[in-house]
Write an enzyme that holds these catalytic residues in place. Structure first.
Site, mmCIF file in Angstrom:
data_model
loop_
_atom_site.group_PDB
_atom_site.id
_atom_site.type_symbol
_atom_site.label_atom_id
_atom_site.label_comp_id
_atom_site.label_asym_id
_atom_site.label_seq_id
_atom_site.Cartn_x
_atom_site.Cartn_y
_atom_site.Cartn_z
ATOM 1 N N ASP A 234 67.231 11.709 52.454
ATOM 2 C CA ASP A 234 67.080 11.566 53.903
ATOM 3 C C ASP A 234 68.337 11.031 54.576
ATOM 4 O O ASP A 234 68.542 11.234 55.768
ATOM 5 C CB ASP A 234 65.886 10.651 54.220
ATOM 6 N N HIS B 219 64.984 4.432 46.284
ATOM 7 C CA HIS B 219 63.965 5.396 45.876
ATOM 8 C C HIS B 219 63.149 4.794 44.745
ATOM 9 O O HIS B 219 63.687 4.085 43.902
ATOM 10 C CB HIS B 219 64.597 6.714 45.405
HETATM 11 N N1 CMC Z 1 67.264 -1.512 52.331
HETATM 12 C C1 CMC Z 1 67.329 -2.793 51.875
HETATM 13 N N2 CMC Z 1 66.687 -3.237 50.769
HETATM 14 C C2 CMC Z 1 65.922 -2.361 50.105
HETATM 15 C C3 CMC Z 1 65.798 -1.013 50.519
HETATM 16 C C4 CMC Z 1 66.505 -0.594 51.669
HETATM 17 N N3 CMC Z 1 66.425 0.671 52.102
HETATM 18 N N4 CMC Z 1 64.976 -0.354 49.673
HETATM 19 C C5 CMC Z 1 64.586 -1.252 48.756
HETATM 20 N N5 CMC Z 1 65.168 -2.478 49.008
HETATM 21 C C6 CMC Z 1 65.052 -3.697 48.188
HETATM 22 C C7 CMC Z 1 63.706 -4.374 48.394
HETATM 23 O O1 CMC Z 1 63.751 -5.341 49.411
HETATM 24 C C8 CMC Z 1 63.475 -4.978 47.018
HETATM 25 O O2 CMC Z 1 64.297 -6.129 46.917
HETATM 26 P P1 CMC Z 1 63.773 -7.404 46.032
HETATM 27 O O3 CMC Z 1 63.713 -6.899 44.614
HETATM 28 O O4 CMC Z 1 64.789 -8.449 46.255
HETATM 29 O O5 CMC Z 1 62.421 -7.747 46.578
HETATM 30 C C9 CMC Z 1 64.067 -3.945 46.049
HETATM 31 O O6 CMC Z 1 65.092 -3.273 46.824
HETATM 32 C C10 CMC Z 1 63.060 -2.921 45.533
HETATM 33 O O7 CMC Z 1 62.404 -2.332 46.659
HETATM 34 P P2 CMC Z 1 60.898 -1.844 46.654
HETATM 35 O O8 CMC Z 1 60.433 -1.788 48.067
HETATM 36 O O9 CMC Z 1 60.114 -2.682 45.693
HETATM 37 O O10 CMC Z 1 61.064 -0.401 46.048
HETATM 38 P P3 CMC Z 1 59.997 0.771 46.116
HETATM 39 O O11 CMC Z 1 60.261 1.637 44.944
HETATM 40 O O12 CMC Z 1 58.621 0.239 46.277
HETATM 41 O O13 CMC Z 1 60.362 1.525 47.499
HETATM 42 C C11 CMC Z 1 61.406 2.970 49.063
HETATM 43 C C12 CMC Z 1 61.120 2.701 47.575
HETATM 44 C C13 CMC Z 1 61.988 4.364 49.202
HETATM 45 C C14 CMC Z 1 60.083 2.920 49.837
HETATM 46 C C15 CMC Z 1 62.373 1.907 49.626
HETATM 47 O O14 CMC Z 1 63.582 1.954 48.910
HETATM 48 C C16 CMC Z 1 62.630 2.068 51.124
HETATM 49 O O15 CMC Z 1 61.853 1.549 51.935
HETATM 50 N N6 CMC Z 1 63.743 2.802 51.508
HETATM 51 C C17 CMC Z 1 64.020 3.090 52.897
HETATM 52 C C18 CMC Z 1 63.179 4.266 53.385
HETATM 53 C C19 CMC Z 1 63.666 5.580 52.833
HETATM 54 O O16 CMC Z 1 64.839 5.891 52.836
HETATM 55 N N7 CMC Z 1 62.700 6.408 52.358
HETATM 56 C C20 CMC Z 1 62.970 7.749 51.891
HETATM 57 C C21 CMC Z 1 62.743 7.913 50.438
HETATM 58 S S1 CMC Z 1 63.413 9.489 49.828
HETATM 59 C C22 CMC Z 1 62.417 10.707 50.565
HETATM 60 C C23 CMC Z 1 61.153 10.868 49.827
HETATM 61 O O17 CMC Z 1 61.168 11.445 48.724
HETATM 62 O O18 CMC Z 1 60.118 10.403 50.352
#
Ligand code: CMC
Length: 427
Positions: free
Chosen positions: A373, A316
């Site tokens: 989720d 998140h």
């Molecule tokens: N599985 C594997 N690696 C992950 C995941 C995941 N679900 N989420 C983040 N990472 C890694 C990512 O690769 C990055 O690694 P590194 O630092 O080595 O590059 C690090 O963690 C930070 O990730 P980010 O993409 O920069 O983080 P963000 O804050 O931009 O994204 C997120 C947040 C929710 C989009 C992301 O965690 C994700 O895609 N999760 C899966 C989809 C999901 O479950 N979404 C629902 C969110 S809760 C409902 C809502 O409120 O919308």
């Protein structure tokens, strides 16, 4: 130099500029850089708004480090346990919980407003039957603007509260119609005698003529335990401050477009699997993994930088300790295990993923915990809600948050059209 300020020094010129720090009542304060460009000729650069507050708000507060979520100052755990979704809607819209008589009036108003114009049925029927319910929902909510083209006058409190009630009441009906269209079965109109959450399950499940299937034992197909679980899910989704879809709603509001169109844009933004679409993807992923023995291979894929695979329902932007909504749902899931007969194979896979990910250094070092989720998908699956309706359930819950934020934006006399700048690196 002011104590509550931040100084920016441009090392190229040696010029220094001072910016006031605006104090938050909770959480991070902000540096007010509104005059930054005029002062310095520079833009700030923050893709994905990781350090940018886009507005001032009094609705919802999140402390991501502590795992805290509050609507109008009240903790989500308390709201989920002691209050219904309709009480939470009233709270978000009015800033306080309702008195009993206010709640009864609000409930009755929503029952009456749940009906949609017959013309909307034609719109829904024109979609191909395999259309995703989210596509139909976004379009039909946008179409509401053509049926109710007033409510742009914010001088009149009653008129936009009426608009808010319409949106909250009609979205479940449109969602249920969208689902029934995808099955090619007749629509079921709202039943004025049923409560908000029960009505939604009824419109999804009833047989033509409004008959509910009764088991041989005489049992109704809508059980109280299901209504309560879904009501809690709605509450947990009701608002989440400036997330991607809410920011979209505020962005559309900033152009002066009609509120229904702004909510429709929010629905589209929510659909993506990085946001609300994740609940549907969680179950799709569990089914793809197929067996507990395959979990380590998928965990390895999620950790592989060359593989785009991500564990759905993990991570998140704001929560870096745990998602408090996920905690409430995990408790609910444990309670429901017996009563709803959660699918044991999918549950087993989900529990194995949770166990490995919570101890794996990749996930621990990046603060990647199960989010709302991850658990809502499994619970909705147990409620026999079809997978393609999961994100529509999120929409139903979130509609009150979007409209509360829309109203707040419109009342804010300092609000401006959303118009970010860019770092141009082209020819
Ligand atoms: N599985 C594997 N690696 C992950 C995941 C995941 N679900 N989420 C983040 N990472 C890694 C990512 O690769 C990055 O690694 P590194 O630092 O080595 O590059 C690090 O963690 C930070 O990730 P980010 O993409 O920069 O983080 P963000 O804050 O931009 O994204 C997120 C947040 C929710 C989009 C992301 O965690 C994700 O895609 N999760 C899966 C989809 C999901 O479950 N979404 C629902 C969110 S809760 C409902 C809502 O409120 O919308």
């Amino acid at each position: 130099m002011q104590k509550n300020s931040m100084t920016f020094i441009d090392n190229r010129t040696g010029n220094s500029y001072e910016y006031p720090i605006l104090e938050a009542t909770r959480g991070s304060s902000v540096v007010d850089i509104k005059s930054f460009y005029v002062d310095t000729g520079l833009f700030t650069y923050d893709p994905g708004f990781t350090s940018t507050a886009s507005c001032e708000s009094k609705i919802t507060f999140i402390d991501g480090a502590k795992g805290e979520l509050r609507y109008r100052g009240l903790a989500i755990e308390e709201l989920a346990q002691d209050h219904t979704y309709l009480e939470v809607c009233f709270l978000l819209l009015n800033g306080r919980l309702p008195q009993q008589v206010e709640l009864e009036d609000f409930d009755l108003e929503l029952r009456h407003r749940a009906f949609v114009d017959e013309g909307l049925k034609g719109l829904i029927l024109s979609f191909p039957s395999q259309a995703h319910p989210m596509a139909i929902l976004s379009s039909s909510v946008s179409a509401l603007a053509s049926f109710y083209y007033e409510h742009l006058n914010l001088e009149d409190e009653r008129s936009y509260q009426e608009m808010a009630s319409r949106i909250i009441a009609k979205i479940p009906t449109l969602a249920a119609f969208a689902y029934r269209h995808s099955l090619g079965i007749p629509f079921i109109y709202p039943d004025i005698e049923r409560s908000f959450t029960e009505n939604f399950l009824y419109m999804m499940r009833a047989y033509p003529g409004g008959k509910m299937k009764i088991t041989k034992e005489g049992e109704q197909t809508i059980r109280q335990v299901e209504i309560d679980a879904l009501d809690t899910i709605f509450t947990l989704h009701a608002d989440h401050e400036q997330n991607a879809s809410t920011t979209t709603v505020r962005g559309v509001a900033s152009t002066g477009a009609h509120p229904y169109v702004a909510i429709s844009a929010g629905i589209s933004a929510l659909w993506g699997r990085a946001h609300g679409g994740a609940n549907e993807s969680v179950i799709a992923q569990l089914e793809m993994i197929g067996h507990v023995k395959n979990v380590p291979a998928y965990i390895a894929k999620a950790k592989d930088k060359d593989d785009p695979f991500r564990l759905m329902g993990f991570g998140h932007r704001v929560y870096k300790n745990f998602d408090p909504r996920a905690k409430v749902l995990k408790k609910l899931q444990d309670q429901l295990k017996e009563e709803l007969g959660l699918d044991s194979e999918l549950m087993e896979i989900a529990q194995e993923i949770e166990k490995i990910a919570l101890s794996d250094p990749y996930f621990v070092s990046r603060n990647l915990y199960p989010n709302i989720d991850f658990y809502s998908g499994v619970i909705l699956y147990a409620l026999k809600i079809p997978r393609n309706m999961f994100t529509a359930i999120f929409v139903i819950g979130r509609s009150v948050g979007w409209i509360s934020q829309w109203i707040e934006f419109k009342k804010d006399t300092t609000s401006k059209i959303a118009r970010p700048r860019q770092l141009y690196t082209g020819a």
